[in-house]
Design an enzyme around this catalytic site. Structure first.
Site, mmCIF file in Angstrom:
data_model
loop_
_atom_site.group_PDB
_atom_site.id
_atom_site.type_symbol
_atom_site.label_atom_id
_atom_site.label_comp_id
_atom_site.label_asym_id
_atom_site.label_seq_id
_atom_site.Cartn_x
_atom_site.Cartn_y
_atom_site.Cartn_z
ATOM 1 N N ARG A 22 6.043 -5.986 1.034
ATOM 2 C CA ARG A 22 4.836 -6.146 1.855
ATOM 3 C C ARG A 22 3.603 -6.465 1.012
ATOM 4 O O ARG A 22 2.802 -7.323 1.368
ATOM 5 C CB ARG A 22 4.580 -4.876 2.682
ATOM 6 C CG ARG A 22 3.348 -4.958 3.574
ATOM 7 C CD ARG A 22 3.185 -3.691 4.409
ATOM 8 N NE ARG A 22 2.935 -2.523 3.590
ATOM 9 C CZ ARG A 22 1.716 -2.156 3.167
ATOM 10 N NH1 ARG A 22 0.658 -2.890 3.467
ATOM 11 N NH2 ARG A 22 1.570 -1.075 2.436
ATOM 12 N N CYS A 160 2.592 5.977 8.166
ATOM 13 C CA CYS A 160 3.079 6.575 6.913
ATOM 14 C C CYS A 160 3.348 8.063 7.123
ATOM 15 O O CYS A 160 4.476 8.514 6.987
ATOM 16 C CB CYS A 160 2.059 6.346 5.802
ATOM 17 S SG CYS A 160 1.860 4.600 5.376
ATOM 18 N N ARG A 180 6.774 9.231 5.502
ATOM 19 C CA ARG A 180 7.832 8.353 4.992
ATOM 20 C C ARG A 180 7.443 7.693 3.680
ATOM 21 O O ARG A 180 8.292 7.372 2.847
ATOM 22 C CB ARG A 180 8.178 7.261 6.018
ATOM 23 C CG ARG A 180 7.043 6.284 6.275
ATOM 24 C CD ARG A 180 7.442 5.069 7.092
ATOM 25 N NE ARG A 180 6.302 4.179 7.257
ATOM 26 C CZ ARG A 180 5.939 3.254 6.383
ATOM 27 N NH1 ARG A 180 6.621 3.079 5.266
ATOM 28 N NH2 ARG A 180 4.877 2.491 6.609
ATOM 29 N N CYS A 182 4.033 7.271 0.630
ATOM 30 C CA CYS A 182 2.763 7.826 0.178
ATOM 31 C C CYS A 182 2.263 7.135 -1.091
ATOM 32 O O CYS A 182 2.919 7.181 -2.140
ATOM 33 C CB CYS A 182 2.909 9.321 -0.077
ATOM 34 S SG CYS A 182 1.368 10.114 -0.570
ATOM 35 N N SER A 282 -3.918 -1.449 -1.791
ATOM 36 C CA SER A 282 -2.984 -2.514 -1.424
ATOM 37 C C SER A 282 -2.848 -2.591 0.089
ATOM 38 O O SER A 282 -2.535 -1.597 0.742
ATOM 39 C CB SER A 282 -1.613 -2.248 -2.051
ATOM 40 O OG SER A 282 -1.705 -2.244 -3.464
#
Length: 283
Positions: A22, A160, A180, A182, A282
């Site tokens: 991604r 997340c 899920r 971090c 990001s």
């Protein structure tokens, strides 16, 4: 604070480089990390080895609890945390489900407050939890989840930290939160603050005593462009003692959270910290 520093060092010592499709970046990655936060004794888990902007983390949590789906609403609460994902994510910008500038789609709090059922009606997960806990009921499924794979394509980002399970032991309320993925240098302290504050806040409006908040992370990582700052700056600093979080005692109902609560209703006492560190973000 020691839990956080230990995880950072563990990633550096034992992490594996993984390519993230991604973002197009590599991440130094470990799997499985467990944290616990002492809400009962108000040991606020804020990072002290750099300045942490705790108000933005709580503002984001308030937006989730209100079911917001627009970055502009989050900005009004006091955080710009959704600006980039709503407006700079190429996948989302080219998605026909996007309604326009600042639209986030059906993510996070939208799922928590307005889960779409097969018959077209909506389920308010948070309302059900608050109603049950206020009566002293724990049906062992007091679960608030933002994770809806059937609607991933209708939002700008998969959640997340995706699921929060509340449990009652007598009059003590506990929380187990699941994450899920971090971004440890940037995202984890937001998540720590939110897990702690979520338990404290829900305990307050349901008349329960807060206990321990458990925080379980699957994929914990440091991006390649964050690693040097973590190794040479943050991990070289000594942490300070944790501060305390104070929540306005006039907040007594879910409706209060939905209507008038602002960042002015939260105070942090005794927060000592080192200078800020600007880690790359990001999208």
């Amino acid at each position: 604070m020691q839990q956080y520093l230990a995880l950072c060092q563990h990633i550096i010592d034992q992490g594996v480089w993984v390519e993230n499709r991604r973002t197009g970046k590599k991440c130094l990655t470990v799997v499985n990390a467990d944290f616990s936060y002492d809400v009962a004794n108000n040991q606020f888990p804020i990072i002290t080895t750099r300045k942490s902007f705790w108000k933005a983390a709580i503002a984001e949590l308030l937006g989730y609890l209100r079911g917001y789906d627009n970055a502009a609403d989050f900005r009004k609460l006091g955080t710009k945390s959704w600006d980039a994902n709503a407006n700079q994510n190429e996948y989302w910008l080219n998605n026909s489900a996007r309604k326009g500038k600042d639209d986030m789609g059906r993510v996070y709090g939208v799922q928590g407050r307005s889960w779409l059922k097969p018959d077209g009606s909506r389920l308010d997960q948070l309302r059900k939890i608050v109603d049950n806990l206020s009566k002293g009921d724990d049906d062992r499924s007091e679960i608030l989840t933002f994770y809806n794979p059937g609607e991933f394509d209708l939002g700008c980002l998969r959640p997340c930290m995706h699921t929060h399970t509340f449990s009652l032991l007598g009059d003590t309320l506990l929380l187990t939160s699941y994450q899920r993925s971090c971004d440890v240098p940037l995202g984890l302290n937001f998540n720590q603050i939110q897990v702690f504050t979520l338990l404290a806040l829900i305990a307050q409006i349901t008349g329960k005593t807060p206990g321990i908040a458990y925080h379980k992370i699957v994929n914990a990582h440091i991006y390649e462009d964050q690693l040097k700052l973590m190794q040479t700056v943050q991990l070289k600093r000594n942490p300070f003692d944790p501060p305390k979080l104070h929540i306005n005692c006039d907040i007594k109902t879910l409706e209060d959270i939905e209507t008038w609560v602002t960042l002015d209703d939260f105070k942090v006492e005794g927060y000592r910290h080192h200078d800020p560190i600007v880690y790359p973000f990001s999208v």
